[in-house]
Scaffold this motif. Structure first.
Motif, PDB file in Angstrom:
ATOM      1  N   ILE A 167      48.019 -59.641 -60.025  1.00 13.96           N
ATOM      2  CA  ILE A 167      47.085 -58.632 -59.508  1.00 13.96           C
ATOM      3  C   ILE A 167      45.670 -59.204 -59.472  1.00 13.96           C
ATOM      4  CG2 ILE A 167      45.999 -56.406 -60.011  1.00 13.96           C
ATOM      5  CD1 ILE A 167      48.754 -55.535 -61.176  1.00 13.96           C
ATOM      6  N   ARG A 168      45.265 -59.886 -60.536  1.00 15.27           N
ATOM      7  CA  ARG A 168      43.925 -60.496 -60.556  1.00 15.27           C
ATOM      8  C   ARG A 168      43.790 -61.567 -59.476  1.00 15.27           C
ATOM      9  NH1 ARG A 168      43.444 -60.014 -66.937  1.00 15.27           N
ATOM     10  NH2 ARG A 168      41.577 -58.692 -67.098  1.00 15.27           N
ATOM     11  N   VAL A 175      39.999 -55.215 -66.491  1.00 14.22           N
ATOM     12  CA  VAL A 175      41.077 -54.330 -66.035  1.00 14.22           C
ATOM     13  C   VAL A 175      41.205 -53.136 -66.968  1.00 14.22           C
ATOM     14  CG1 VAL A 175      43.568 -54.119 -65.679  1.00 14.22           C
ATOM     15  CG2 VAL A 175      42.374 -56.178 -64.906  1.00 14.22           C
ATOM     16  N   LEU A 176      41.307 -51.940 -66.363  1.00 18.72           N
ATOM     17  CA  LEU A 176      41.660 -50.722 -67.084  1.00 18.72           C
ATOM     18  C   LEU A 176      42.964 -50.196 -66.501  1.00 18.72           C
ATOM     19  CD1 LEU A 176      38.435 -48.550 -67.559  1.00 18.72           C
ATOM     20  CD2 LEU A 176      39.856 -49.565 -69.340  1.00 18.72           C
ATOM     21  N   MET A 177      43.954 -49.920 -67.359  1.00 18.21           N
ATOM     22  CA  MET A 177      45.258 -49.435 -66.930  1.00 18.21           C
ATOM     23  C   MET A 177      45.509 -48.054 -67.505  1.00 18.21           C
ATOM     24  SD  MET A 177      47.506 -52.903 -67.550  1.00 18.21           S
ATOM     25  CE  MET A 177      46.692 -53.294 -69.105  1.00 18.21           C
ATOM     26  N   ALA A 178      46.076 -47.179 -66.691  1.00 20.57           N
ATOM     27  CA  ALA A 178      46.440 -45.836 -67.137  1.00 20.57           C
ATOM     28  C   ALA A 178      47.888 -45.562 -66.766  1.00 20.57           C
ATOM     29  CB  ALA A 178      45.529 -44.796 -66.490  1.00 20.57           C
ATOM     30  N   ILE A 234      38.555 -39.955 -74.471  1.00 13.13           N
ATOM     31  CA  ILE A 234      39.556 -40.920 -74.010  1.00 13.13           C
ATOM     32  C   ILE A 234      38.978 -42.327 -74.007  1.00 13.13           C
ATOM     33  CG2 ILE A 234      40.858 -41.625 -71.967  1.00 13.13           C
ATOM     34  CD1 ILE A 234      41.189 -38.618 -71.341  1.00 13.13           C
ATOM     35  N   ALA A 235      37.750 -42.469 -73.500  1.00 12.44           N
ATOM     36  CA  ALA A 235      37.122 -43.787 -73.420  1.00 12.44           C
ATOM     37  C   ALA A 235      36.901 -44.405 -74.790  1.00 12.44           C
ATOM     38  CB  ALA A 235      35.793 -43.678 -72.676  1.00 12.44           C
ATOM     39  N   ALA A 236      36.743 -43.563 -75.801  1.00 13.06           N
ATOM     40  CA  ALA A 236      36.488 -44.061 -77.162  1.00 13.06           C
ATOM     41  C   ALA A 236      37.751 -44.577 -77.853  1.00 13.06           C
ATOM     42  CB  ALA A 236      35.858 -42.951 -78.005  1.00 13.06           C
ATOM     43  N   GLN A 237      38.926 -44.343 -77.260  1.00  9.26           N
ATOM     44  CA  GLN A 237      40.166 -44.712 -77.939  1.00  9.26           C
ATOM     45  C   GLN A 237      41.079 -45.562 -77.050  1.00  9.26           C
ATOM     46  OE1 GLN A 237      41.948 -41.786 -80.622  1.00  9.26           O
ATOM     47  NE2 GLN A 237      40.318 -40.353 -80.092  1.00  9.26           N
ATOM     48  N   LEU A 238      40.482 -46.495 -76.314  1.00 11.29           N
ATOM     49  CA  LEU A 238      41.262 -47.426 -75.521  1.00 11.29           C
ATOM     50  C   LEU A 238      42.057 -48.366 -76.421  1.00 11.29           C
ATOM     51  CD1 LEU A 238      38.624 -48.472 -72.822  1.00 11.29           C
ATOM     52  CD2 LEU A 238      40.311 -46.644 -72.676  1.00 11.29           C
ATOM     53  N   THR A 239      43.192 -48.825 -75.922  1.00 10.10           N
ATOM     54  CA  THR A 239      43.976 -49.859 -76.601  1.00 10.10           C
ATOM     55  C   THR A 239      43.737 -51.166 -75.855  1.00 10.10           C
ATOM     56  OG1 THR A 239      45.675 -48.340 -77.415  1.00 10.10           O
ATOM     57  CG2 THR A 239      46.318 -50.648 -77.140  1.00 10.10           C
ATOM     58  N   TRP A 240      43.175 -52.151 -76.564  1.00 10.74           N
ATOM     59  CA  TRP A 240      42.776 -53.396 -75.921  1.00 10.74           C
ATOM     60  C   TRP A 240      43.885 -54.435 -76.030  1.00 10.74           C
ATOM     61  CZ3 TRP A 240      38.407 -53.844 -73.049  1.00 10.74           C
ATOM     62  CH2 TRP A 240      37.470 -52.792 -73.169  1.00 10.74           C
ATOM     63  N   ILE A 241      44.246 -55.022 -74.877  1.00 13.46           N
ATOM     64  CA  ILE A 241      45.175 -56.136 -74.839  1.00 13.46           C
ATOM     65  C   ILE A 241      44.434 -57.428 -75.157  1.00 13.46           C
ATOM     66  CG2 ILE A 241      46.773 -57.451 -73.380  1.00 13.46           C
ATOM     67  CD1 ILE A 241      47.758 -54.626 -73.994  1.00 13.46           C
ATOM     68  N   ASP A 296      39.922 -58.983 -74.611  1.00 13.79           N
ATOM     69  CA  ASP A 296      38.556 -58.464 -74.479  1.00 13.79           C
ATOM     70  C   ASP A 296      38.188 -58.040 -73.060  1.00 13.79           C
ATOM     71  OD1 ASP A 296      38.364 -60.966 -73.341  1.00 13.79           O
ATOM     72  OD2 ASP A 296      36.769 -61.706 -74.650  1.00 13.79           O
ATOM     73  N   ARG A 297      39.094 -58.235 -72.080  1.00 12.69           N
ATOM     74  CA  ARG A 297      38.830 -57.799 -70.716  1.00 12.69           C
ATOM     75  C   ARG A 297      39.915 -56.886 -70.160  1.00 12.69           C
ATOM     76  NH1 ARG A 297      37.740 -61.537 -66.198  1.00 12.69           N
ATOM     77  NH2 ARG A 297      39.792 -62.366 -66.706  1.00 12.69           N
ATOM     78  N   THR A 298      40.849 -56.481 -71.000  1.00 12.60           N
ATOM     79  CA  THR A 298      42.009 -55.732 -70.522  1.00 12.60           C
ATOM     80  C   THR A 298      42.337 -54.611 -71.494  1.00 12.60           C
ATOM     81  OG1 THR A 298      42.867 -57.823 -69.639  1.00 12.60           O
ATOM     82  CG2 THR A 298      44.381 -55.934 -69.707  1.00 12.60           C
ATOM     83  N   ALA A 299      42.353 -53.368 -71.014  1.00  8.29           N
ATOM     84  CA  ALA A 299      42.597 -52.233 -71.910  1.00  8.29           C
ATOM     85  C   ALA A 299      43.500 -51.205 -71.248  1.00  8.29           C
ATOM     86  CB  ALA A 299      41.289 -51.580 -72.319  1.00  8.29           C
TER      87      ALA A 299
END
Length: 289
Positions: free
Chosen positions: A51-52, A60-63, A87-94, A96-99
Motif C-alpha cells: 500500500i505504501r 498510516v492509521l488503520m481502522a 479514541i485518538a488517545a488510545q491508539l495501538t501502535w505497530i 512509530d509510524r503505524t497505528a
C-alpha cells in the motif's frame, strides 16, 4: 493545525479501502477485496508495504477489523461515552509510524455491544457537520449500527444482525428459492416493513413461505418483502412512533433504510460514508500526531 499527508485504511472483514489523505481530502484511493478474513496473520506487514509503495511512504492509521482478534493486532475497545479525542488517545501502535484505531464497547444491565470501524465514520459525520451533535445515527450493513450521539459523544449503541440474517435466508433454508430476485424499495418492500414493525419476526418470515404455497404473493416480490420485514423490525425497535434518523450510508442500503424509516413515520436524513470516514480519521491523525 495543518495535518501532513498520511494514509488512512478502512480494513474490514471482507474488503479494504486505503486513502492517501492530504489537507483532509482524498488525494488517491486503493480498493481491494483483501479483508482480514483472507489475510494471513504473517502477511499484514507485506500488505502494508505494498500500500505504501502505491500511495507513498507515509504514516498510516488503520481502522476496522484489522484491530480485532482476527486482524493484525488487537486494539482494545474504548468504553462509551466516548468522542474522537478519547479514541485518538488510545491508539495501538505497530511502530512509530503505524497505528490501529480502537473500536468502542458499550455495556448496560448485563448487555454488551461492540463496534470497529463504524465509530470513525459516525463521529466523523458529526465533525464534518453532516449530522448534529445530538442525534440518532444509523449505519446499515451486514451488522447495522444504531448510535445515540449526545454532545458529540457516542453514549449508547445497538448492533442488529439485519443484513446477515437476510444473507442467511437467501443462502439456504425453506425461503431461499423465493429470494433470488433483486430487492427494490417498492410496494412489496413497504408492505414487508409494516409487517416487520409488528416484531413477530419468526412468524412474519414463515408467512413468506405460506404466501408462496397459497399463491398470495408473486415470487418476484418475495425478496423485497423479506428485506422489508427484517429492516422494518429493526427500524421499529429503534424509532417507536417516529423520529429523525441520520443515516450514514450510501447506495441501495441508504434507499432501503430511508424508505423503511419514512414508512414508519420517521424522517431519514442521509449523508455519505466516505467523507465521514475521512473527517473522522483526519481528526484522529491531528490529535495523535
Amino acid at each position: 493545525m495543518v495535518v501532513s499527508p498520511f494514509i488512512a485504511i478502512d480494513w474490514g472483514t471482507t474488503n479494504r479501502r486505503a486513502y492517501r489523505v492530504e489537507d483532509g481530502r482524498i488525494a488517491a484511493t486503493l480498493r481491494s477485496p483483501q479483508g482480514v478474513s483472507t489475510t494471513p496473520a504473517d502477511a499484514y506487514a507485506q500488505e502494508l508495504a505494498a500500500i505504501r509503495a502505491e500511495l507513498g511512504d507515509l504514516p498510516v492509521l488503520m481502522a476496522g477489523m484489522v484491530g480485532s482478534t482476527i486482524g493484525w493486532r488487537v486494539a482494545p475497545y474504548v468504553a462509551v461515552p466516548a468522542d474522537i479525542a478519547d479514541i485518538a488517545a488510545q491508539l495501538t501502535w505497530i511502530d512509530d509510524r503505524t497505528a490501529i484505531v480502537p473500536g468502542l464497547s458499550f455495556t448496560r444491565s448485563g448487555h454488551g455491544d461492540v463496534m470497529r470501524g463504524e465509530e470513525v465514520q459516525l463521529l466523523g459525520a458529526a465533525l464534518a457537520g453532516q449530522v448534529p451533535a445530538d442525534a440518532l445515527l444509523c449505519q446499515p450493513g451486514t451488522h447495522c449500527k444504531w448510535v445515540e450521539l449526545t454532545g458529540g459523544k457516542v453514549t449508547a449503541f445497538t448492533t442488529a444482525m439485519t443484513g446477515e440474517l437476510f444473507a442467511l435466508l437467501k443462502g439456504g433454508g425453506v425461503l431461499a428459492p423465493q429470494l433470488a430476485a433483486p430487492v427494490a424499495a417498492g410496494d412489496a418492500f413497504r408492505e414487508g416493513v409494516r409487517e416487520g414493525a409488528k416484531r413477530d419476526l419468526a412468524a412474519s418470515l414463515f408467512g413468506i413461505r405460506a404466501a408462496h404455497v397459497l399463491g398470495l404473493r408473486d415470487d418476484a416480490d418475495a425478496a423485497s418483502y423479506a428485506s422489508g420485514v427484517l429492516i422494518g423490525s429493526d427500524v421499529a425497535a429503534r424509532i417507536g412512533d417516529g423520529r429523525d434518523v441520520h443515516l450514514v450510508a450510501d447506495g441501495d442500503l441508504a434507499t432501503l433504510y430511508a424508505t423503511a424509516i419514512e414508512t414508519l413515520n420517521g424522517r431519514a436524513l442521509v449523508s455519505g460514508c466516505e467523507a465521514a470516514f475521512i473527517a473522522g480519521i483526519t481528526q484522529i491523525r491531528k490529535l495523535s500526531a
